[in-house]
Motif scaffolding. Structure first.
Motif, PDB file in Angstrom:
ATOM      1  N   MET A   1       0.827  -1.121   0.081  1.00 31.98           N
ATOM      2  CA  MET A   1      -0.181  -0.133  -0.099  1.00 31.98           C
ATOM      3  C   MET A   1       0.941   1.260  -0.045  1.00 31.98           C
ATOM      4  SD  MET A   1      -3.129  -1.187   2.639  1.00 31.98           S
ATOM      5  CE  MET A   1      -3.738   0.667   2.619  1.00 31.98           C
ATOM      6  N   VAL A   2       1.902   1.277   0.668  1.00 31.24           N
ATOM      7  CA  VAL A   2       2.857   2.427   0.836  1.00 31.24           C
ATOM      8  C   VAL A   2       3.398   2.541  -0.558  1.00 31.24           C
ATOM      9  CG1 VAL A   2       5.032   3.194   1.916  1.00 31.24           C
ATOM     10  CG2 VAL A   2       3.254   2.064   3.332  1.00 31.24           C
ATOM     11  N   LEU A   3       3.921   1.364  -1.190  1.00 25.34           N
ATOM     12  CA  LEU A   3       4.677   1.548  -2.337  1.00 25.34           C
ATOM     13  C   LEU A   3       3.563   2.174  -3.665  1.00 25.34           C
ATOM     14  CD1 LEU A   3       6.911   0.942  -4.358  1.00 25.34           C
ATOM     15  CD2 LEU A   3       5.892  -1.496  -4.686  1.00 25.34           C
ATOM     16  N   MET A   4       2.310   1.674  -3.402  1.00 30.01           N
ATOM     17  CA  MET A   4       1.220   2.104  -4.423  1.00 30.01           C
ATOM     18  C   MET A   4       0.899   3.675  -4.196  1.00 30.01           C
ATOM     19  SD  MET A   4      -1.334  -0.773  -4.178  1.00 30.01           S
ATOM     20  CE  MET A   4      -2.533  -0.064  -5.214  1.00 30.01           C
ATOM     21  N   ALA A   5       0.966   4.066  -2.808  1.00 26.26           N
ATOM     22  CA  ALA A   5       0.819   5.498  -2.491  1.00 26.26           C
ATOM     23  C   ALA A   5       1.926   6.317  -3.129  1.00 26.26           C
ATOM     24  CB  ALA A   5       0.835   5.662  -1.097  1.00 26.26           C
ATOM     25  N   LEU A   6       3.342   5.981  -2.910  1.00 24.13           N
ATOM     26  CA  LEU A   6       4.408   6.736  -3.474  1.00 24.13           C
ATOM     27  C   LEU A   6       4.370   6.856  -5.106  1.00 24.13           C
ATOM     28  CD1 LEU A   6       7.210   5.363  -0.982  1.00 24.13           C
ATOM     29  CD2 LEU A   6       6.327   7.401  -1.153  1.00 24.13           C
ATOM     30  N   THR A   7       3.906   5.541  -5.659  1.00 24.54           N
ATOM     31  CA  THR A   7       3.771   5.361  -7.201  1.00 24.54           C
ATOM     32  C   THR A   7       2.821   6.546  -7.472  1.00 24.54           C
ATOM     33  OG1 THR A   7       4.631   3.185  -7.037  1.00 24.54           O
ATOM     34  CG2 THR A   7       3.561   4.155  -8.942  1.00 24.54           C
ATOM     35  N   GLY A   8       1.795   6.299  -6.944  1.00 22.89           N
ATOM     36  CA  GLY A   8       0.544   7.558  -7.260  1.00 22.89           C
ATOM     37  C   GLY A   8       1.010   8.962  -7.090  1.00 22.89           C
ATOM     38  N   THR A   9       1.768   9.341  -6.017  1.00 28.08           N
ATOM     39  CA  THR A   9       2.510  10.629  -5.747  1.00 28.08           C
ATOM     40  C   THR A   9       3.178  11.028  -7.017  1.00 28.08           C
ATOM     41  OG1 THR A   9       2.166  10.247  -3.445  1.00 28.08           O
ATOM     42  CG2 THR A   9       3.586  12.051  -4.262  1.00 28.08           C
ATOM     43  N   LEU A  10       4.140   9.935  -7.303  1.00 28.08           N
ATOM     44  CA  LEU A  10       5.215  10.298  -8.263  1.00 28.08           C
ATOM     45  C   LEU A  10       4.270  10.712  -9.692  1.00 28.08           C
ATOM     46  CD1 LEU A  10       8.159   7.806  -7.430  1.00 28.08           C
ATOM     47  CD2 LEU A  10       7.951  10.532  -7.224  1.00 28.08           C
ATOM     48  N   ALA A  11       3.316   9.823  -9.868  1.00 30.60           N
ATOM     49  CA  ALA A  11       2.812  10.008 -11.178  1.00 30.60           C
ATOM     50  C   ALA A  11       1.876  11.298 -11.443  1.00 30.60           C
ATOM     51  CB  ALA A  11       1.754   8.872 -11.423  1.00 30.60           C
ATOM     52  N   CYS A  12       1.512  11.635  -9.872  1.00 34.18           N
ATOM     53  CA  CYS A  12       0.748  13.104 -10.063  1.00 34.18           C
ATOM     54  C   CYS A  12       1.645  14.148 -10.225  1.00 34.18           C
ATOM     55  CB  CYS A  12      -0.201  13.158  -8.735  1.00 34.18           C
ATOM     56  SG  CYS A  12      -1.477  12.286  -8.517  1.00 34.18           S
ATOM     57  N   ALA A  13       2.982  14.052  -9.685  1.00 32.68           N
ATOM     58  CA  ALA A  13       3.983  15.020  -9.814  1.00 32.68           C
ATOM     59  C   ALA A  13       4.403  15.274 -11.256  1.00 32.68           C
ATOM     60  CB  ALA A  13       5.193  14.659  -8.839  1.00 32.68           C
ATOM     61  N   GLN A  14       4.556  13.923 -12.089  1.00 39.15           N
ATOM     62  CA  GLN A  14       5.099  13.897 -13.455  1.00 39.15           C
ATOM     63  C   GLN A  14       3.775  14.537 -14.192  1.00 39.15           C
ATOM     64  OE1 GLN A  14       5.863   9.718 -13.962  1.00 39.15           O
ATOM     65  NE2 GLN A  14       7.911  10.107 -13.244  1.00 39.15           N
ATOM     66  N   ALA A  15       2.432  14.240 -13.769  1.00 41.57           N
ATOM     67  CA  ALA A  15       1.435  14.678 -14.588  1.00 41.57           C
ATOM     68  C   ALA A  15       1.282  16.060 -14.555  1.00 41.57           C
ATOM     69  CB  ALA A  15       0.167  13.991 -14.297  1.00 41.57           C
ATOM     70  N   SER A  16       1.684  16.606 -13.571  1.00 45.05           N
ATOM     71  CA  SER A  16       1.598  18.288 -13.426  1.00 45.05           C
ATOM     72  C   SER A  16       2.338  18.784 -14.302  1.00 45.05           C
ATOM     73  CB  SER A  16       1.648  18.578 -11.845  1.00 45.05           C
ATOM     74  OG  SER A  16       2.878  18.377 -11.444  1.00 45.05           O
ATOM     75  N   LYS A  17       3.592  18.267 -14.718  1.00 45.29           N
ATOM     76  CA  LYS A  17       4.368  18.974 -15.430  1.00 45.29           C
ATOM     77  C   LYS A  17       4.202  18.669 -17.139  1.00 45.29           C
ATOM     78  CE  LYS A  17       6.990  20.147 -11.991  1.00 45.29           C
ATOM     79  NZ  LYS A  17       6.927  21.548 -11.727  1.00 45.29           N
ATOM     80  N   ARG A  18       2.881  17.836 -17.325  1.00 51.43           N
ATOM     81  CA  ARG A  18       2.933  17.480 -18.948  1.00 51.43           C
ATOM     82  C   ARG A  18       2.131  18.447 -19.654  1.00 51.43           C
ATOM     83  NH1 ARG A  18       4.222  12.092 -19.764  1.00 51.43           N
ATOM     84  NH2 ARG A  18       3.727  12.765 -21.857  1.00 51.43           N
ATOM     85  N   ILE A  19       0.719  18.564 -18.968  1.00 51.21           N
ATOM     86  CA  ILE A  19      -0.418  19.663 -19.721  1.00 51.21           C
ATOM     87  C   ILE A  19      -0.639  20.590 -19.008  1.00 51.21           C
ATOM     88  CG2 ILE A  19      -2.646  19.430 -20.420  1.00 51.21           C
ATOM     89  CD1 ILE A  19      -2.843  16.392 -20.415  1.00 51.21           C
ATOM     90  N   TYR A  20      -0.614  21.729 -19.679  1.00 53.61           N
ATOM     91  CA  TYR A  20      -0.818  22.989 -19.374  1.00 53.61           C
ATOM     92  C   TYR A  20      -1.895  24.129 -20.086  1.00 53.61           C
ATOM     93  CZ  TYR A  20       2.702  24.629 -22.956  1.00 53.61           C
ATOM     94  OH  TYR A  20       3.159  24.771 -23.971  1.00 53.61           O
ATOM     95  N   PHE A  21      -2.253  24.925 -19.307  1.00 50.28           N
ATOM     96  CA  PHE A  21      -3.170  26.140 -20.181  1.00 50.28           C
ATOM     97  C   PHE A  21      -2.401  27.369 -20.243  1.00 50.28           C
ATOM     98  CE2 PHE A  21      -7.356  24.332 -18.921  1.00 50.28           C
ATOM     99  CZ  PHE A  21      -7.661  23.908 -20.191  1.00 50.28           C
ATOM    100  N   ALA A  22      -2.330  28.161 -21.276  1.00 50.80           N
ATOM    101  CA  ALA A  22      -1.525  29.264 -21.538  1.00 50.80           C
ATOM    102  C   ALA A  22      -2.472  30.456 -21.855  1.00 50.80           C
ATOM    103  CB  ALA A  22      -0.291  29.320 -22.093  1.00 50.80           C
ATOM    104  N   GLY A  23      -2.272  31.881 -21.428  1.00 49.69           N
ATOM    105  CA  GLY A  23      -2.950  32.842 -21.983  1.00 49.69           C
ATOM    106  C   GLY A  23      -1.919  34.040 -22.262  1.00 49.69           C
ATOM    107  N   TYR A  24      -2.019  34.789 -23.389  1.00 45.67           N
ATOM    108  CA  TYR A  24      -1.110  35.617 -23.886  1.00 45.67           C
ATOM    109  C   TYR A  24      -2.094  36.976 -24.275  1.00 45.67           C
ATOM    110  CZ  TYR A  24       1.383  31.453 -24.860  1.00 45.67           C
ATOM    111  OH  TYR A  24       2.062  30.310 -24.722  1.00 45.67           O
TER     112      TYR A  24
END
Length: 205
Positions: A1-24
């Motif tokens: 369970m701890v391993l799964m939680a750590l994996t999910g946390t890392l996945a969310c951290a990586q995901a937050s770097k993938r898609i973005y909105f921008a306005g100019y």
């Protein structure tokens, strides 16, 4: 369970770097625009006032350096004067409104300077123009029409991280495309655009 939680946390951290909105928000500076007018047979150059533009985009980071953006933007500028070949220069009224749909590719360089990260980019897309020409010289003709055609852009800039998910963007691009055809006028459209913007990383892929 701890391993799964750590994996999910890392996945969310990586995901937050993938898609973005921008306005100019942008300031557009036009060089003298060449034109040919077929109804009367005049040609010359149209000078434009500084214009403004707004854009929204959604981006996807393919790698830490390469990202793509789908962009929708709006540009508006008023005409200032007209120079007719062999006749002279006169005042001119009218404006050009442009809507753009662009697909852009950017490369973010690996190095930073005081957290500022430079980038370069290019893109292709399609432009829809609406405009009017209000001649006051008596040597050309009035016109109001719509036109569309392919467009391209190339430029660069820099990104500054305000937080882990928010970036301030300063950029320049040269935007060009097919000639605008307005009821007898063929106008060579091109502009230098200086932009400020914000990008926000989304918490999902």
């Amino acid at each position: 369970m701890v391993l799964m939680a750590l994996t999910g946390t890392l996945a969310c951290a990586q995901a937050s770097k993938r898609i973005y909105f921008a306005g100019y928000a942008g300031l557009n500076v036009f060089p003298a625009i060449a034109f040919d007018e077929s109804l009367v047979g005049t040609s010359g150059e149209i000078s434009m006032e500084k214009g403004y533009g707004f854009a929204g985009a959604i981006g996807f980071k393919l790698t830490p350096q390469v990202r793509i953006e789908g962009e929708l933007s709006y540009l508006n500028s008023n005409m200032d004067g007209i120079s007719l070949d062999g006749i002279g220069s006169f005042g001119l009224g009218g404006n050009i409104e442009t809507k753009l749909a662009m697909l852009n590719v950017y490369y973010d360089f690996d190095f930073t300077w005081k957290k500022v990260r430079p980038f370069v980019g290019a893109g292709i897309g399609y432009a829809w123009h609406e405009g009017e020409v209000d001649d006051v010289s008596g040597f050309a003709v009035d016109s109001a029409d719509e036109s569309s055609g392919y467009a391209w852009q190339v430029g660069g800039g820099a990104r500054y991280p305000i937080s882990d998910t928010l970036n301030l963007i300063g950029a320049y691009r040269y935007l060009d495309g097919a000639d605008i055809s307005f009821d007898g006028y063929d106008i060579d459209y091109g502009t230098h655009e200086f932009r400020l913007g914000l990008s926000w990383d989304l918490p999902f892929e």
